[in-house]
Design a protein around this motif. Structure first.
Motif, PDB file in Angstrom:
ATOM      1  N   PHE A 111      15.285 -47.508  50.726  1.00  0.00           N
ATOM      2  CA  PHE A 111      13.819 -46.940  49.953  1.00  0.00           C
ATOM      3  C   PHE A 111      13.633 -45.639  50.533  1.00  0.00           C
ATOM      4  CE2 PHE A 111       9.199 -46.529  50.698  1.00  0.00           C
ATOM      5  CZ  PHE A 111       8.626 -46.335  49.613  1.00  0.00           C
ATOM      6  N   ILE A 112      13.297 -44.728  49.444  1.00  0.00           N
ATOM      7  CA  ILE A 112      12.808 -43.392  49.555  1.00  0.00           C
ATOM      8  C   ILE A 112      11.374 -43.294  49.052  1.00  0.00           C
ATOM      9  CG2 ILE A 112      13.207 -40.940  49.566  1.00  0.00           C
ATOM     10  CD1 ILE A 112      16.349 -41.438  49.323  1.00  0.00           C
ATOM     11  N   ASN A 113      10.565 -42.933  49.776  1.00  0.00           N
ATOM     12  CA  ASN A 113       9.049 -42.851  49.137  1.00  0.00           C
ATOM     13  C   ASN A 113       9.108 -41.343  48.513  1.00  0.00           C
ATOM     14  OD1 ASN A 113       6.171 -42.898  48.509  1.00  0.00           O
ATOM     15  ND2 ASN A 113       5.918 -41.712  50.426  1.00  0.00           N
ATOM     16  N   VAL A 114       8.868 -41.532  47.177  1.00  0.00           N
ATOM     17  CA  VAL A 114       8.745 -40.112  46.630  1.00  0.00           C
ATOM     18  C   VAL A 114       7.380 -40.322  45.595  1.00  0.00           C
ATOM     19  CG1 VAL A 114       9.836 -38.189  45.139  1.00  0.00           C
ATOM     20  CG2 VAL A 114      11.289 -40.116  46.191  1.00  0.00           C
ATOM     21  N   MET A 115       6.528 -40.969  46.144  1.00  0.00           N
ATOM     22  CA  MET A 115       5.099 -41.037  45.284  1.00  0.00           C
ATOM     23  C   MET A 115       4.546 -39.746  45.218  1.00  0.00           C
ATOM     24  SD  MET A 115       3.450 -44.744  46.193  1.00  0.00           S
ATOM     25  CE  MET A 115       4.297 -46.394  45.814  1.00  0.00           C
ATOM     26  N   PRO A 116       3.906 -39.324  44.387  1.00  0.00           N
ATOM     27  CA  PRO A 116       2.833 -38.349  44.362  1.00  0.00           C
ATOM     28  C   PRO A 116       1.933 -38.631  45.357  1.00  0.00           C
ATOM     29  CG  PRO A 116       3.654 -38.720  42.278  1.00  0.00           C
ATOM     30  CD  PRO A 116       3.939 -39.725  43.006  1.00  0.00           C
ATOM     31  N   ASP A 117       1.466 -37.594  46.522  1.00  0.00           N
ATOM     32  CA  ASP A 117       0.382 -37.948  47.242  1.00  0.00           C
ATOM     33  C   ASP A 117      -0.934 -38.561  46.665  1.00  0.00           C
ATOM     34  OD1 ASP A 117       2.031 -36.563  49.195  1.00  0.00           O
ATOM     35  OD2 ASP A 117       0.845 -34.723  49.013  1.00  0.00           O
ATOM     36  N   ARG A 118      -1.354 -38.464  45.383  1.00  0.00           N
ATOM     37  CA  ARG A 118      -2.304 -38.928  44.776  1.00  0.00           C
ATOM     38  C   ARG A 118      -2.052 -40.678  44.802  1.00  0.00           C
ATOM     39  NH1 ARG A 118      -5.560 -35.350  40.124  1.00  0.00           N
ATOM     40  NH2 ARG A 118      -6.246 -33.791  41.813  1.00  0.00           N
ATOM     41  N   LEU A 119      -1.109 -40.778  44.156  1.00  0.00           N
ATOM     42  CA  LEU A 119      -0.449 -42.306  43.903  1.00  0.00           C
ATOM     43  C   LEU A 119      -0.625 -43.009  45.317  1.00  0.00           C
ATOM     44  CD1 LEU A 119       0.374 -44.493  41.922  1.00  0.00           C
ATOM     45  CD2 LEU A 119       2.549 -43.632  42.211  1.00  0.00           C
ATOM     46  N   MET A 120       0.245 -42.422  46.475  1.00  0.00           N
ATOM     47  CA  MET A 120       0.311 -43.085  47.723  1.00  0.00           C
ATOM     48  C   MET A 120      -1.160 -43.364  48.296  1.00  0.00           C
ATOM     49  SD  MET A 120       1.692 -44.428  50.272  1.00  0.00           S
ATOM     50  CE  MET A 120       3.338 -44.207  49.856  1.00  0.00           C
ATOM     51  N   GLU A 121      -2.260 -42.375  47.986  1.00  0.00           N
ATOM     52  CA  GLU A 121      -3.528 -42.457  48.670  1.00  0.00           C
ATOM     53  C   GLU A 121      -4.207 -43.661  47.732  1.00  0.00           C
ATOM     54  OE1 GLU A 121      -5.088 -38.681  47.668  1.00  0.00           O
ATOM     55  OE2 GLU A 121      -3.965 -37.702  49.389  1.00  0.00           O
ATOM     56  N   ARG A 122      -3.736 -43.779  46.399  1.00  0.00           N
ATOM     57  CA  ARG A 122      -4.575 -44.749  45.728  1.00  0.00           C
ATOM     58  C   ARG A 122      -4.039 -46.296  46.341  1.00  0.00           C
ATOM     59  NH1 ARG A 122      -2.678 -47.128  40.067  1.00  0.00           N
ATOM     60  NH2 ARG A 122      -4.231 -48.616  39.850  1.00  0.00           N
ATOM     61  N   ALA A 123      -2.655 -46.288  46.568  1.00  0.00           N
ATOM     62  CA  ALA A 123      -1.979 -47.599  47.102  1.00  0.00           C
ATOM     63  C   ALA A 123      -2.682 -48.076  48.492  1.00  0.00           C
ATOM     64  CB  ALA A 123      -0.585 -47.141  47.221  1.00  0.00           C
ATOM     65  N   VAL A 124      -2.909 -46.773  49.193  1.00  0.00           N
ATOM     66  CA  VAL A 124      -3.501 -47.126  50.569  1.00  0.00           C
ATOM     67  C   VAL A 124      -4.923 -47.893  50.566  1.00  0.00           C
ATOM     68  CG1 VAL A 124      -4.618 -46.114  52.544  1.00  0.00           C
ATOM     69  CG2 VAL A 124      -2.040 -45.615  51.797  1.00  0.00           C
ATOM     70  N   ARG A 125      -5.761 -47.239  49.334  1.00  0.00           N
ATOM     71  CA  ARG A 125      -6.984 -47.660  49.255  1.00  0.00           C
ATOM     72  C   ARG A 125      -7.131 -48.927  48.741  1.00  0.00           C
ATOM     73  NH1 ARG A 125      -7.786 -42.594  46.867  1.00  0.00           N
ATOM     74  NH2 ARG A 125      -7.708 -43.373  44.941  1.00  0.00           N
ATOM     75  N   CYS A 126      -6.118 -49.226  47.950  1.00  0.00           N
ATOM     76  CA  CYS A 126      -6.133 -50.731  47.200  1.00  0.00           C
ATOM     77  C   CYS A 126      -5.937 -51.704  48.337  1.00  0.00           C
ATOM     78  CB  CYS A 126      -5.099 -50.751  46.278  1.00  0.00           C
ATOM     79  SG  CYS A 126      -5.551 -49.897  44.484  1.00  0.00           S
ATOM     80  N   VAL A 127      -4.841 -51.463  49.094  1.00  0.00           N
ATOM     81  CA  VAL A 127      -4.384 -52.325  50.324  1.00  0.00           C
ATOM     82  C   VAL A 127      -5.634 -52.418  51.448  1.00  0.00           C
ATOM     83  CG1 VAL A 127      -2.870 -52.504  52.285  1.00  0.00           C
ATOM     84  CG2 VAL A 127      -1.913 -51.772  50.240  1.00  0.00           C
ATOM     85  N   ASN A 128      -6.320 -51.185  51.839  1.00  0.00           N
ATOM     86  CA  ASN A 128      -7.255 -51.177  52.656  1.00  0.00           C
ATOM     87  C   ASN A 128      -8.464 -52.123  52.154  1.00  0.00           C
ATOM     88  OD1 ASN A 128      -5.626 -50.263  54.797  1.00  0.00           O
ATOM     89  ND2 ASN A 128      -6.470 -48.194  54.427  1.00  0.00           N
ATOM     90  N   ASP A 129      -8.701 -51.699  50.993  1.00  0.00           N
ATOM     91  CA  ASP A 129     -10.091 -52.327  50.417  1.00  0.00           C
ATOM     92  C   ASP A 129     -10.022 -53.973  49.917  1.00  0.00           C
ATOM     93  OD1 ASP A 129     -11.153 -50.043  50.613  1.00  0.00           O
ATOM     94  OD2 ASP A 129     -11.100 -49.547  48.396  1.00  0.00           O
ATOM     95  N   GLY A 130      -8.824 -54.695  50.005  1.00  0.00           N
ATOM     96  CA  GLY A 130      -8.491 -55.778  49.793  1.00  0.00           C
ATOM     97  C   GLY A 130      -8.403 -56.138  48.264  1.00  0.00           C
ATOM     98  N   ARG A 131      -8.059 -55.173  47.605  1.00  0.00           N
ATOM     99  CA  ARG A 131      -7.642 -55.393  46.114  1.00  0.00           C
ATOM    100  C   ARG A 131      -6.302 -55.373  45.777  1.00  0.00           C
ATOM    101  NH1 ARG A 131      -8.886 -50.504  43.479  1.00  0.00           N
ATOM    102  NH2 ARG A 131      -9.354 -49.441  45.467  1.00  0.00           N
ATOM    103  N   ASP A 132      -5.955 -56.114  44.664  1.00  0.00           N
ATOM    104  CA  ASP A 132      -4.682 -56.229  44.146  1.00  0.00           C
ATOM    105  C   ASP A 132      -4.461 -55.323  42.998  1.00  0.00           C
ATOM    106  OD1 ASP A 132      -4.030 -57.907  46.155  1.00  0.00           O
ATOM    107  OD2 ASP A 132      -4.636 -59.838  44.727  1.00  0.00           O
ATOM    108  N   CYS A 133      -3.800 -54.216  42.976  1.00  0.00           N
ATOM    109  CA  CYS A 133      -3.612 -53.120  42.004  1.00  0.00           C
ATOM    110  C   CYS A 133      -2.148 -52.806  41.623  1.00  0.00           C
ATOM    111  CB  CYS A 133      -4.046 -51.728  42.645  1.00  0.00           C
ATOM    112  SG  CYS A 133      -6.000 -51.662  43.394  1.00  0.00           S
ATOM    113  N   GLU A 134      -2.020 -52.183  40.238  1.00  0.00           N
ATOM    114  CA  GLU A 134      -0.955 -51.926  39.873  1.00  0.00           C
ATOM    115  C   GLU A 134      -0.976 -50.525  39.604  1.00  0.00           C
ATOM    116  OE1 GLU A 134      -0.102 -54.379  36.455  1.00  0.00           O
ATOM    117  OE2 GLU A 134       0.480 -56.265  37.615  1.00  0.00           O
TER     118      GLU A 134
END
Length: 480
Positions: free
Chosen positions: A457-480
């Motif tokens: 795996f190589i992470n090439v997510m744009p920073d905004r997308l990675m930030e969104r993923a982190v918020r979802c994980v930390n807030d207990g939400r299941d996101c796509e």
């Protein structure tokens, strides 16, 4: 780099002359395989048959039960200076070609075992020396003991683990990189064998995960990247062997970034298109799975059979059982599992096999035989702890780590979203052996063992997308 060159010139350029000299040795070591291998071994006669048909059969049976075990130089490397990485990768790839060529000669009965191993040692020594000097010449410090890593040994496999299913073998590609094997010549292929498979219904449930604590990050982020409908395949590995064509010696299946090959850079990956729906430019790849149906086309280095296309690929980022996660850095590279676990041992193994409807039963060193109507499930849980500084390391492992048993990260590491890859396959029942229906692509000497499975795996997510993923994980939400 300019300052390093100036210092080298002030010292009379000694460091760079030494580096160039060792690079020549790496090239010589590779040339023994690429160009001189065929000539060197052309005059070696096989020992099989010297004592008549019966003696020849005994010799072939003995050779069929052998494989080659060499110290893995790549695992020994610590920090590799950036300017040495390409030369080091080429040296490591040369070592892999040397082992593959020796394995072929050993299994084919070309010369005595002692001669094959002596020739292998003679090829490895200058190549390993070249790797060490490339590290040293660019200001790094090669690990102690590298000079002793040229010795390899022959491993005799258990009697039940010998032989290969009918139709295995495949055509080895001719020309450059084939270890001296004539074009179109099918190398012998060991494995998988019936002992590598188990009926999943006979396996006891065993899946255990740490209980989430009060501060756990319980959400998830799923990135949808298809299942390689575009047919993106190659036998490169841009993480383990950057800049080296056929550096993997087996075919990889890719989803996500459409440009990924051996010559990809951070810049080229960031500029490419992707199969992911949400703007994720990351690259996700793993060795293909093949039906052992006798198809001899399209394989690399003894891998044969029809490539099975995944029926489903799920890529989900999870949280930490003990706290919040922080963002992954862009271009973070992670390898999970070890493509050479059969000979290296299982310290870095991370393969996980199961069947649909039986995923509380996870196999590490066996392939599953699934009931009719149940798909084969292959999954990887990637390292979820990052050192907070490096996007890669010399052995591609030291910059990341697995969480402890309680879910916490080792000292000096921080939790990041954990990638879980789940890949489902419909394995045909017709035209394949009942007890050995499929296998993962592998290095030739690794014998298609399930424990050698791995993911990249190589992470090439744009920073905004990675930030969104982190918020979802930390807030207990299941996101796509």
């Amino acid at each position: 780099m300019r300052q390093r060159k100036q210092r080298g010139e002030q010292r009379g350029g000694a460091a760079h002359r030494r580096s160039r000299r060792r690079r020549t040795l790496v090239a010589l070591g590779a040339a023994l395989v690429l160009g001189g291998g065929a000539a060197t071994f052309a005059g070696v006669s096989a020992t099989a048959g010297e004592d008549g048909a019966e003696g020849g059969a005994r010799e072939r049976d003995r050779r069929a039960g052998q494989t080659i075990d060499c110290p893995d130089v790549s695992l020994a490397l610590g920090e590799v200076p950036r300017d040495a990485r390409k030369d080091v990768a080429e040296g490591l790839a040369a070592l892999d070609r040397q082992v593959a060529g020796a394995y072929h000669r050993l299994a084919s009965g070309e010369g005595s075992t002692q001669k094959v191993m002596d020739e292998l040692r003679a090829r490895r020594a200058p190549t390993i020396g070249g790797i060490a000097d490339n590290v040293r010449g660019e200001g790094g410090e090669p690990p102690a003991g590298m000079d002793g890593m040229s010795d390899c040994r022959v491993r005799q496999r258990p009697a039940e683990d010998r032989g290969a299913p009918e139709g295995q073998g495949g055509n080895r590609e001719g020309g450059e990189g084939n270890g001296g094997v004539a074009e179109g010549e099918p190398p012998p292929s060991g494995g998988p064998v019936a002992a590598d498979f188990v009926d999943i219904t006979t396996v006891e449930p065993d899946r255990r995960e740490p209980e989430p604590g009060a501060n756990a990050s319980t959400g998830s982020f799923t990135t949808k990247c298809g299942r390689n409908e575009e047919g993106h395949f190659n036998s490169d590995n841009v993480i383990a062997a950057p800049g080296v064509s056929n550096g993997a010696h087996h075919t990889h299946d890719y989803v996500g970034n459409l440009s990924t090959d051996a010559f990809s850079t951070d810049e080229s990956l960031a500029a490419a298109r992707s199969t992911c729906r949400n703007g994720d430019l990351s690259t996700y790849y793993w060795p293909v799975l093949r039906a052992l149906d006798g198809n001899q086309e399209g394989g690399h280095d003894g891998n044969a059979g029809t490539v099975l296309k995944p029926s489903e690929v799920t890529l989900t980022f999870k949280g930490s059982a003990t706290g919040k996660v922080t963002a992954m850095p862009r271009f973070l590279r992670i390898i999970t599992g070890d493509a050479k676990s059969f000979t290296n041992g299982t310290a870095n193994a991370n393969a996980s096999w199961s069947c649909e409807g039986f995923e509380d039963r996870q196999l590490k060193d066996k392939y599953p035989l699934c009931p009719e109507g149940s798909r084969v499930i292959r999954s990887f849980d990637f390292q979820s702890c990052w050192d907070g500084r490096n996007t890669d390391s010399g052995n591609h492992r030291d910059h990341v780590a697995f969480a402890r048993e309680d879910g916490s990260c080792p000292d000096g590491f921080r939790a990041v979203p954990q990638l879980r890859q789940r890949i489902a396959y419909e394995v045909p029942r017709e035209g394949v052996p009942e007890d050995t229906p499929f296998a993962v692509d592998s290095f030739p000497e690794q014998l298609h063992k399930p424990v050698t499975d791995h993911g990249d795996f190589i992470n090439v997510m744009p920073d905004r997308l990675m930030e969104r993923a982190v918020r979802c994980v930390n807030d207990g939400r299941d996101c796509e």
